[in-house]
Enzyme design. Structure first.
Site, PDB file in Angstrom:
ATOM      1  N   ASN A 221       0.597  -0.602  -0.079  1.00  0.00           N
ATOM      2  CA  ASN A 221       0.291   0.121  -0.007  1.00  0.00           C
ATOM      3  C   ASN A 221       1.138   1.375   0.405  1.00  0.00           C
ATOM      4  O   ASN A 221       2.260   0.908   0.334  1.00  0.00           O
ATOM      5  CB  ASN A 221      -0.861   0.262   0.730  1.00  0.00           C
ATOM      6  CG  ASN A 221      -0.616  -0.036   2.742  1.00  0.00           C
ATOM      7  OD1 ASN A 221       0.133   1.045   2.641  1.00  0.00           O
ATOM      8  ND2 ASN A 221      -0.409  -0.853   3.286  1.00  0.00           N
ATOM      9  N   LYS A 300       9.377 -15.979 -11.395  1.00  0.00           N
ATOM     10  CA  LYS A 300       8.812 -15.220 -11.523  1.00  0.00           C
ATOM     11  C   LYS A 300       7.940 -15.875 -12.754  1.00  0.00           C
ATOM     12  O   LYS A 300       7.922 -16.634 -14.301  1.00  0.00           O
ATOM     13  CB  LYS A 300       9.387 -13.805 -13.068  1.00  0.00           C
ATOM     14  CG  LYS A 300       8.953 -12.775 -13.823  1.00  0.00           C
ATOM     15  CD  LYS A 300       9.401 -12.142 -14.869  1.00  0.00           C
ATOM     16  CE  LYS A 300       8.654 -10.811 -15.195  1.00  0.00           C
ATOM     17  NZ  LYS A 300       9.371 -10.686 -15.941  1.00  0.00           N
ATOM     18  N   LYS A 348     -13.734  -0.327  15.884  1.00  0.00           N
ATOM     19  CA  LYS A 348     -12.212  -1.327  15.938  1.00  0.00           C
ATOM     20  C   LYS A 348     -11.787  -1.141  17.119  1.00  0.00           C
ATOM     21  O   LYS A 348     -10.991  -1.936  17.911  1.00  0.00           O
ATOM     22  CB  LYS A 348     -11.497  -0.557  14.905  1.00  0.00           C
ATOM     23  CG  LYS A 348     -11.301  -1.116  13.584  1.00  0.00           C
ATOM     24  CD  LYS A 348     -10.928  -0.123  12.808  1.00  0.00           C
ATOM     25  CE  LYS A 348     -10.403  -1.111  10.760  1.00  0.00           C
ATOM     26  NZ  LYS A 348      -9.965  -0.429  10.560  1.00  0.00           N
TER      27      LYS A 348
HETATM   28  O1  PMT Z   1       2.381   6.015   6.166  1.00  0.00           O
HETATM   29  P1  PMT Z   1       1.800   7.584   6.258  1.00  0.00           P
HETATM   30  O2  PMT Z   1       2.092   7.550   5.029  1.00  0.00           O
HETATM   31  O3  PMT Z   1       1.917   8.264   7.008  1.00  0.00           O
HETATM   32  O4  PMT Z   1       0.647   6.932   6.156  1.00  0.00           O
HETATM   33  C1  PMT Z   1      -0.284   7.048   7.144  1.00  0.00           C
HETATM   34  C2  PMT Z   1      -1.392   6.261   7.710  1.00  0.00           C
HETATM   35  C3  PMT Z   1      -2.525   6.707   6.636  1.00  0.00           C
HETATM   36  C4  PMT Z   1      -1.050   4.217   7.247  1.00  0.00           C
HETATM   37  C5  PMT Z   1      -1.737   6.469   9.100  1.00  0.00           C
HETATM   38  O5  PMT Z   1      -1.913   7.876   9.781  1.00  0.00           O
HETATM   39  C6  PMT Z   1      -3.182   4.771   9.082  1.00  0.00           C
HETATM   40  O6  PMT Z   1      -3.947   5.485   9.163  1.00  0.00           O
HETATM   41  N1  PMT Z   1      -2.107   3.421   9.868  1.00  0.00           N
HETATM   42  C7  PMT Z   1      -3.488   2.628   9.899  1.00  0.00           C
HETATM   43  C8  PMT Z   1      -3.544   2.340   9.061  1.00  0.00           C
HETATM   44  C9  PMT Z   1      -4.415   0.512   8.432  1.00  0.00           C
HETATM   45  O7  PMT Z   1      -3.725  -0.647   8.243  1.00  0.00           O
HETATM   46  O8  PMT Z   1      -5.518   1.344   9.166  1.00  0.00           O
HETATM   47  P2  PMT Z   1      -6.447   0.225   9.827  1.00  0.00           P
HETATM   48  O9  PMT Z   1      -8.132   0.142   9.293  1.00  0.00           O
HETATM   49  O10 PMT Z   1      -6.516  -1.486   8.455  1.00  0.00           O
HETATM   50  O11 PMT Z   1      -6.318  -1.013  10.740  1.00  0.00           O
HETATM   51  C10 PMT Z   1      -6.071  -1.079  12.153  1.00  0.00           C
HETATM   52  C11 PMT Z   1      -5.144  -1.173  12.901  1.00  0.00           C
HETATM   53  O12 PMT Z   1      -5.055  -2.296  12.828  1.00  0.00           O
HETATM   54  C12 PMT Z   1      -4.320   0.355  12.955  1.00  0.00           C
HETATM   55  O13 PMT Z   1      -3.628   0.084  13.640  1.00  0.00           O
HETATM   56  C13 PMT Z   1      -3.261  -1.061  11.722  1.00  0.00           C
HETATM   57  O14 PMT Z   1      -1.903  -1.599  11.931  1.00  0.00           O
HETATM   58  C14 PMT Z   1      -3.602  -2.651  12.367  1.00  0.00           C
HETATM   59  N2  PMT Z   1      -3.469  -3.780  12.337  1.00  0.00           N
HETATM   60  C15 PMT Z   1      -4.638  -3.876  10.567  1.00  0.00           C
HETATM   61  C16 PMT Z   1      -3.958  -5.303   9.943  1.00  0.00           C
HETATM   62  C17 PMT Z   1      -3.153  -6.127  10.596  1.00  0.00           C
HETATM   63  N3  PMT Z   1      -2.359  -7.109  10.428  1.00  0.00           N
HETATM   64  N4  PMT Z   1      -1.854  -5.980  11.580  1.00  0.00           N
HETATM   65  C18 PMT Z   1      -2.624  -4.804  12.548  1.00  0.00           C
HETATM   66  O15 PMT Z   1      -1.981  -3.852  13.408  1.00  0.00           O
END
Ligand code: PMT
Length: 415
Positions: A221, A300, A348
């Site tokens: 991403n 590949k 969440k």
């Molecule tokens: O890195 P930048 O370019 O500065 O951008 C910042 C950001 C947009 C990435 C950051 O602000 C942000 O929103 N990070 C969380 C991104 C995310 O994965 O969100 P989510 O809603 O999908 O996940 C929810 C939470 O679970 C997050 O804290 C994530 O770190 C955590 N997670 C998700 C999936 C996983 N398998 N393990 C996790 O720990």
């Protein structure tokens, strides 16, 4: 907002077309119960009259550094000490440059130098001036100062006909920024803590993860790591021992921070769990890939077929696994949403058993990879419902500090 009651605020006004909005800002501050002393620069007086501000604040407007009458009442050093907060709105490029370089050539810049109070700056200028190299450097300097916060600028149409960033934030947004500062910085300072995270260990995940399909292709991403790295730096500046578990990014490792580089979600999970036992605060900023290819193809993939199906399997949820531990640290998650931000973020918060969640809108031009962001914080408050606070649009460095302030105030001080 009771936070303004009996608070002494210096409202600095610089020269700029947005100065007319400062009258509304002053009205809102007074209405909330604040004592406000208006300080205008000489250029501000070219745009607005002092009488309006005098009538609204009930106090003479101050503008001269060498004013015998005013100094006989409350000298400038006394005024600097009187302030609980200095707010400069609008803050011109000129005044921002002076503050960045420690100049004290008028009353307002002298007060900034002579006061220990938090300083909130609301930049307002032409978009080209905002984008100029000099302004970028000055803003960078201010962003790194612990007692300075920035609110804005907002983007949009400008008085000169240009469109872009440089508009002063609206008075209501600025009022919210002031409330945030008064609530967090000042109450944290009242606990006499310059280093409120001293002796605490903070573990932060940042950046994207990469899930390999074959030796040349992958699923990932657009996360740049900027948000997570800024949080790591802020936590370190607040005295914490910081471990930063980072996916692949182009950012340099912040000074005095232990960085562990990983590639995939599974590696990030493993790295987090190697350090989690001694962790006091866990902040999950990383954009972890929710799914990975069931297996990595050794060679590949050739483009022989018209259609190609890649089977994916769910990755471990690092954040949920940390929050499920019996010795769970204070746990803060992020939520990246394109729509229904509050609904998904609160879901969440509850489902993953978090102490706080910082939600941000993501899309083409928001959240990912930009230098700025806006956060919406949700947490469980004492009345067993959900607390909410918006951290308005500003640089990720500023947001990082504000987020740490909120964590200290709402979660750490109580733990
Ligand atoms: O890195 P930048 O370019 O500065 O951008 C910042 C950001 C947009 C990435 C950051 O602000 C942000 O929103 N990070 C969380 C991104 C995310 O994965 O969100 P989510 O809603 O999908 O996940 C929810 C939470 O679970 C997050 O804290 C994530 O770190 C955590 N997670 C998700 C999936 C996983 N398998 N393990 C996790 O720990």
């Amino acid at each position: 907002m009771t936070v303004f009651k009996n608070k002494n605020i210096i409202l600095g006004i610089c020269g700029g077309i947005a100065a007319y909005k400062s009258a509304e800002l002053l009205r809102l501050l007074i209405k909330q119960g604040a004592q406000v002393q208006v300080v205008m620069t000489q250029s501000a007086a070219e745009f607005v009259g002092a009488l309006t501000f005098q009538a609204l604040s009930g106090k003479d407007v101050r503008s001269a550094l060498f004013d015998l009458d005013a100094e006989a009442g409350m000298g400038h050093i006394e005024l600097a000490r009187w302030a609980d907060l200095i707010l400069i709105a609008p803050a011109s490029a000129n005044t921002i440059a002076k503050i960045a370089h420690g100049l004290a050539d008028n009353l307002l810049t002298t007060l900034c130098l002579a006061s220990k109070a938090p300083l909130l700056i609301a930049p307002a200028m032409n978009q080209q001036m905002w984008h100029s190299e000099a302004s970028r450097e000055n803003i960078e300097i201010l962003s790194n100062r612990a007692n300075i916060s920035l609110c804005g600028p907002a983007e949009g149409e400008q008085a000169c006909g240009d469109t872009g960033p440089g508009r002063m934030q609206e008075p209501a947004e600025l009022l919210a920024c002031c409330a945030n500062l008064l609530e967090t910085k000042i109450s944290n300072n009242e606990q006499s803590d310059l280093y409120p995270l001293q002796g605490r260990r903070v573990l932060i995940t940042a950046g994207p993860t990469i899930e390999d399909i074959d030796p040349v292709r992958y699923v990932s991403n657009r996360s740049s790591g900027k948000m997570g790295y800024a949080i790591a730096q802020a936590a370190q500046q607040y005295g914490a021992e910081v471990i930063l578990i980072s996916g692949p990014v182009t950012l340099a490792a912040p000074e005095n921070i232990e960085r562990v580089l990983v590639r995939s979600a599974q590696q990030m999970h493993q790295a987090v769990f190697q350090s989690i036992a001694e962790t006091d605060i866990f902040i999950a900023t990383a954009a972890v890939a929710d799914y990975r290819p069931i297996k990595k193809i050794a060679d590949k993939i050739k483009k022989n077929a018209d259609k190609l199906t890649i089977e994916l399997i769910k990755n471990p949820d690092i954040l949920a696994d940390v929050a499920a531990r019996a010795d769970k640290p204070v746990t803060i998650g992020f939520a990246a949403e394109t729509n229904d931000l509050e609904k998904y973020a609160v879901d969440k918060l509850k489902r993953k058993n978090l102490d706080m969640i910082a939600a941000n809108k993501v899309g083409e031009s928001a959240g990912f990879d930009s230098d700025n962001n806006e956060l919406h914080l949700f947490w469980h408050n004492e009345e067993y419902d959900i607390g909410y606070k918006k951290l308005p649009h500003t640089s990720k460095k500023q947001l990082a500090r504000q987020l740490i302030d909120e964590i200290v105030l709402r979660l750490v001080a109580k733990s």
